[in-house]
Design a protein around this motif. Structure first.
Motif, PDB file in Angstrom:
ATOM      1  N   ALA A  78      12.012  -6.539  -4.047  1.00 25.07           N
ATOM      2  CA  ALA A  78      11.618  -6.026  -5.360  1.00 25.07           C
ATOM      3  C   ALA A  78      10.885  -7.099  -6.157  1.00 25.07           C
ATOM      4  N   ARG A 112       5.966  -4.660  -0.678  1.00 28.10           N
ATOM      5  CA  ARG A 112       5.610  -3.354  -1.256  1.00 28.10           C
ATOM      6  C   ARG A 112       5.854  -2.226  -0.258  1.00 28.10           C
ATOM      7  N   TYR A 114       8.053  -2.327   2.248  1.00 26.26           N
ATOM      8  CA  TYR A 114       9.518  -2.245   2.341  1.00 26.26           C
ATOM      9  C   TYR A 114      10.066  -1.384   1.200  1.00 26.26           C
ATOM     10  N   ASN A 115       9.605  -1.658  -0.031  1.00 27.12           N
ATOM     11  CA  ASN A 115      10.078  -0.902  -1.192  1.00 27.12           C
ATOM     12  C   ASN A 115       9.651   0.558  -1.140  1.00 27.12           C
ATOM     13  N   ASP A 116       8.434   0.824  -0.676  1.00 31.18           N
ATOM     14  CA  ASP A 116       7.978   2.207  -0.531  1.00 31.18           C
ATOM     15  C   ASP A 116       8.844   2.963   0.475  1.00 31.18           C
ATOM     16  N   ALA A 118      11.976   2.284   1.191  1.00 34.40           N
ATOM     17  CA  ALA A 118      13.272   2.499   0.542  1.00 34.40           C
ATOM     18  C   ALA A 118      13.196   3.640  -0.471  1.00 34.40           C
ATOM     19  N   ALA A 119      12.105   3.700  -1.217  1.00 31.87           N
ATOM     20  CA  ALA A 119      11.941   4.763  -2.217  1.00 31.87           C
ATOM     21  C   ALA A 119      11.895   6.144  -1.566  1.00 31.87           C
ATOM     22  N   ARG A 120      11.411   6.197  -0.330  1.00 29.32           N
ATOM     23  CA  ARG A 120      11.378   7.460   0.423  1.00 29.32           C
ATOM     24  C   ARG A 120      12.687   7.715   1.170  1.00 29.32           C
ATOM     25  N   GLY A 121      13.674   6.834   0.979  1.00 27.11           N
ATOM     26  CA  GLY A 121      14.968   6.996   1.638  1.00 27.11           C
ATOM     27  C   GLY A 121      15.015   6.456   3.052  1.00 27.11           C
ATOM     28  N   GLU A 122      14.033   5.647   3.412  1.00 21.76           N
ATOM     29  CA  GLU A 122      13.975   5.093   4.766  1.00 21.76           C
ATOM     30  C   GLU A 122      14.515   3.665   4.749  1.00 21.76           C
ATOM     31  N   ASP A 123      15.673   3.488   5.355  1.00 16.19           N
ATOM     32  CA  ASP A 123      16.310   2.173   5.434  1.00 16.19           C
ATOM     33  C   ASP A 123      15.569   1.312   6.454  1.00 16.19           C
TER      34      ASP A 123
END
Length: 193
Positions: A78, A112, A114-116, A118-123
């Motif tokens: 982040a 960025r 990685y965060n995208d 995570a935001a889509r629910g993909e670990d």
């Protein structure tokens, strides 16, 4: 029953030959390399550091790892994703890290992505381990290829997502480092099993 003689010179367990020449490499081998990593942030950090290794020896990155952690906010995706041109210029003056604009920018872009994800629910850990159905792939302990079909496949997918410095050779080194692939030498008593 026959007696077994012990050669006292060989009492110390063997480790992979690449780790024998340097105490820091020995510690890295014994305590980290090839141990299955399941933490998404740690997997991402290692991938980014492997990218910095491109064209260099791993010991160079290993010796600078703490400086990299300081420079990149503990590899908090982040915080890294919010880095700006001012940060890039600061890092280009930081003698503690490898000062490559392309690699620094690739790390920010990697955060960025990685965060995208995570935001889509993909670990990120689930993603990394999905290529092997969550299982460690065991090499034969003899051949140490620079790339494999697995590293080619993972590299292709990482590139498609926008990651940089993720060619098949770098990806294979990363897969080994994070324990998705166990390529410890057959005689490595430290970690082969």
């Amino acid at each position: 029953m026959p007696e077994h003689k012990t050669d006292k010179k060989n009492l110390a367990p063997q480790r992979c030959a690449w780790a024998e020449s340097d105490p820091q490499m020995q510690a890295y081998h014994d305590d980290e390399w090839g141990i299955p990593e399941r933490d998404p942030r740690a997997l991402w950090e290692c991938l980014m550091l492997e990218g910095f290794q491109a064209g260099l020896a791993w010991i160079t990155v290993l010796r600078k790892r703490e400086a990299f952690r300081a420079a990149f906010h503990g590899f908090d995706p982040a915080k890294v994703a919010r880095m700006t041109e001012r940060d890039i210029l600061r890092l280009l003056d930081d003698a503690g890290i490898i000062r490559s604009r392309a690699k620094i920018e690739a790390t920010i872009q990697g955060a960025r992505i990685y965060n995208d994800m995570a935001a889509r629910g993909e670990d990120f850990a689930d993603y990394c381990w999905s290529f092997t159905d969550g299982q460690v792939v065991h090499g034969d302990g003899i051949a140490l290829p620079a790339t494999t079909a697995l590293s080619e496949r993972v590299s292709k997918d990482l590139k498609k997502r926008g990651f940089k410095f993720v060619g098949p050779t770098i990806v294979h080194a990363w897969l080994q480092a994070v324990g998705i692939v166990n390529d410890h030498a057959a005689a490595c008593a430290w970690r082969r099993r």
